[in-house]
Design a protein around this motif. Structure first.
Motif, PDB file in Angstrom:
ATOM      1  N   HIS A  37       0.968  -1.063  -0.255  1.00 33.67           N
ATOM      2  CA  HIS A  37      -0.031  -0.408   0.094  1.00 33.67           C
ATOM      3  C   HIS A  37       0.625   1.306   0.034  1.00 33.67           C
ATOM      4  O   HIS A  37       0.353   2.225  -0.261  1.00 33.67           O
ATOM      5  CB  HIS A  37      -0.808  -0.023   1.484  1.00 33.67           C
ATOM      6  CG  HIS A  37      -2.683  -0.415   1.169  1.00 33.67           C
ATOM      7  ND1 HIS A  37      -3.543  -1.146   0.350  1.00 33.67           N
ATOM      8  CD2 HIS A  37      -2.467  -2.186   1.278  1.00 33.67           C
ATOM      9  CE1 HIS A  37      -3.986  -1.444   0.343  1.00 33.67           C
ATOM     10  NE2 HIS A  37      -3.130  -1.963   1.344  1.00 33.67           N
ATOM     11  N   LEU A  38       2.027   1.315   0.515  1.00 36.87           N
ATOM     12  CA  LEU A  38       2.560   2.488   0.719  1.00 36.87           C
ATOM     13  C   LEU A  38       4.065   2.682  -0.848  1.00 36.87           C
ATOM     14  O   LEU A  38       4.584   3.362  -0.267  1.00 36.87           O
ATOM     15  CB  LEU A  38       3.590   2.288   2.178  1.00 36.87           C
ATOM     16  CG  LEU A  38       2.179   3.005   2.807  1.00 36.87           C
ATOM     17  CD1 LEU A  38       3.159   2.709   4.212  1.00 36.87           C
ATOM     18  CD2 LEU A  38       1.259   3.991   2.777  1.00 36.87           C
ATOM     19  N   VAL A  39       4.440   1.605  -0.184  1.00 36.59           N
ATOM     20  CA  VAL A  39       6.183   1.137  -1.161  1.00 36.59           C
ATOM     21  C   VAL A  39       6.049   1.103  -2.606  1.00 36.59           C
ATOM     22  O   VAL A  39       6.529   1.929  -3.500  1.00 36.59           O
ATOM     23  CB  VAL A  39       6.861   0.444  -0.794  1.00 36.59           C
ATOM     24  CG1 VAL A  39       7.730   0.776  -1.429  1.00 36.59           C
ATOM     25  CG2 VAL A  39       6.975   1.115   1.216  1.00 36.59           C
ATOM     26  N   ARG A  40       4.693   0.259  -2.697  1.00 36.23           N
ATOM     27  CA  ARG A  40       5.202   0.284  -4.403  1.00 36.23           C
ATOM     28  C   ARG A  40       3.851   1.342  -5.603  1.00 36.23           C
ATOM     29  O   ARG A  40       2.592   1.405  -5.373  1.00 36.23           O
ATOM     30  CB  ARG A  40       4.331  -1.458  -4.579  1.00 36.23           C
ATOM     31  CG  ARG A  40       5.277  -2.151  -4.724  1.00 36.23           C
ATOM     32  CD  ARG A  40       4.277  -3.746  -4.279  1.00 36.23           C
ATOM     33  NE  ARG A  40       4.342  -3.516  -5.755  1.00 36.23           N
ATOM     34  CZ  ARG A  40       4.165  -4.846  -6.521  1.00 36.23           C
ATOM     35  NH1 ARG A  40       3.929  -5.755  -5.596  1.00 36.23           N
ATOM     36  NH2 ARG A  40       3.757  -5.092  -8.281  1.00 36.23           N
ATOM     37  N   LEU A  41       4.388   2.152  -5.415  1.00 38.35           N
ATOM     38  CA  LEU A  41       3.739   3.382  -6.339  1.00 38.35           C
ATOM     39  C   LEU A  41       4.880   4.240  -6.802  1.00 38.35           C
ATOM     40  O   LEU A  41       5.726   4.175  -6.711  1.00 38.35           O
ATOM     41  CB  LEU A  41       3.196   4.565  -5.187  1.00 38.35           C
ATOM     42  CG  LEU A  41       3.705   4.904  -4.111  1.00 38.35           C
ATOM     43  CD1 LEU A  41       4.126   6.252  -4.334  1.00 38.35           C
ATOM     44  CD2 LEU A  41       2.868   5.173  -2.783  1.00 38.35           C
ATOM     45  N   ALA A  42       4.581   4.743  -8.020  1.00 38.81           N
ATOM     46  CA  ALA A  42       5.322   5.847  -9.178  1.00 38.81           C
ATOM     47  C   ALA A  42       5.554   7.027  -8.400  1.00 38.81           C
ATOM     48  O   ALA A  42       4.346   7.397  -8.131  1.00 38.81           O
ATOM     49  CB  ALA A  42       5.001   5.700 -10.311  1.00 38.81           C
ATOM     50  N   SER A  59      -2.853  10.720  -8.702  1.00 43.99           N
ATOM     51  CA  SER A  59      -3.984  10.469  -8.534  1.00 43.99           C
ATOM     52  C   SER A  59      -3.482   8.814  -7.143  1.00 43.99           C
ATOM     53  O   SER A  59      -3.835   7.567  -7.344  1.00 43.99           O
ATOM     54  CB  SER A  59      -4.269   8.954  -9.837  1.00 43.99           C
ATOM     55  OG  SER A  59      -2.385   8.725 -10.396  1.00 43.99           O
ATOM     56  N   CYS A  60      -2.552   9.057  -6.131  1.00 43.32           N
ATOM     57  CA  CYS A  60      -1.901   8.283  -5.346  1.00 43.32           C
ATOM     58  C   CYS A  60      -3.146   8.478  -4.381  1.00 43.32           C
ATOM     59  O   CYS A  60      -3.810   9.545  -3.617  1.00 43.32           O
ATOM     60  CB  CYS A  60      -0.487   8.636  -5.067  1.00 43.32           C
ATOM     61  SG  CYS A  60      -0.076   8.460  -3.662  1.00 43.32           S
ATOM     62  N   PRO A  61      -3.672   7.688  -4.285  1.00 45.26           N
ATOM     63  CA  PRO A  61      -4.927   7.179  -3.173  1.00 45.26           C
ATOM     64  C   PRO A  61      -4.494   7.581  -1.666  1.00 45.26           C
ATOM     65  O   PRO A  61      -5.056   7.622  -0.589  1.00 45.26           O
ATOM     66  CB  PRO A  61      -5.402   5.688  -3.607  1.00 45.26           C
ATOM     67  CG  PRO A  61      -4.338   5.388  -3.777  1.00 45.26           C
ATOM     68  CD  PRO A  61      -3.471   5.488  -4.923  1.00 45.26           C
ATOM     69  N   ARG A  62      -3.073   6.762  -1.427  1.00 39.13           N
ATOM     70  CA  ARG A  62      -2.557   7.303  -0.020  1.00 39.13           C
ATOM     71  C   ARG A  62      -1.566   7.920   0.181  1.00 39.13           C
ATOM     72  O   ARG A  62      -1.102   8.441   1.041  1.00 39.13           O
ATOM     73  CB  ARG A  62      -2.062   5.843   0.726  1.00 39.13           C
ATOM     74  CG  ARG A  62      -2.950   4.661   0.213  1.00 39.13           C
ATOM     75  CD  ARG A  62      -3.135   4.229   1.410  1.00 39.13           C
ATOM     76  NE  ARG A  62      -3.812   3.153   1.007  1.00 39.13           N
ATOM     77  CZ  ARG A  62      -5.250   2.318   0.787  1.00 39.13           C
ATOM     78  NH1 ARG A  62      -5.899   3.388   1.224  1.00 39.13           N
ATOM     79  NH2 ARG A  62      -5.258   1.469   0.860  1.00 39.13           N
ATOM     80  N   LYS A  63      -1.738   9.115  -0.809  1.00 34.60           N
ATOM     81  CA  LYS A  63      -1.278  10.636  -0.564  1.00 34.60           C
ATOM     82  C   LYS A  63      -1.038  10.936   1.197  1.00 34.60           C
ATOM     83  O   LYS A  63       0.206  11.701   1.253  1.00 34.60           O
ATOM     84  CB  LYS A  63      -1.492  11.725  -1.833  1.00 34.60           C
ATOM     85  CG  LYS A  63      -0.295  12.770  -2.119  1.00 34.60           C
ATOM     86  CD  LYS A  63      -1.343  13.127  -2.950  1.00 34.60           C
ATOM     87  CE  LYS A  63      -0.064  14.430  -3.437  1.00 34.60           C
ATOM     88  NZ  LYS A  63      -0.338  15.128  -4.650  1.00 34.60           N
ATOM     89  N   GLY A  64      -2.132  11.179   1.565  1.00 31.39           N
ATOM     90  CA  GLY A  64      -2.657  12.161   2.641  1.00 31.39           C
ATOM     91  C   GLY A  64      -1.582  11.181   4.031  1.00 31.39           C
ATOM     92  O   GLY A  64      -0.948  11.835   4.440  1.00 31.39           O
TER      93      GLY A  64
END
Length: 79
Positions: A37-42, A59-64
């Protein structure tokens, strides 16, 4: 050497989980859940002399949550 690297990686994940908000899904999450959920993002990472700049996608869902963790893990500012 491998054992030392795994120990350091575990310590980093432990600090990341400890910096998470006290809401139930994050503080007790397994390391694999945090990784998914936190590390695997561009993200774009730029390293400067005095700081590291991380640019998250719009479009990051966990930006906050990520911004909260970055602030919690940042070294204290000196005057």
């Amino acid at each position: 050497m491998r054992l030392m690297l795994h120990g350091c990686a575990y310590w980093i994940w432990w600090k990341l989980r400890a910096a998470c908000p006290k809401r139930p899904p994050w503080r007790r999450a397994q390391f694999d859940t945090l990784r998914l959920h936190l590390v695997r993002l561009a993200a774009t990472i730029v390293e400067k002399k005095t700081r590291i700049i991380v640019t998250l996608p719009a479009s990051c869902p966990r930006k906050g949550l990520l911004l909260l963790l970055f602030d919690a893990l940042a070294p204290p500012k000196t005057a």
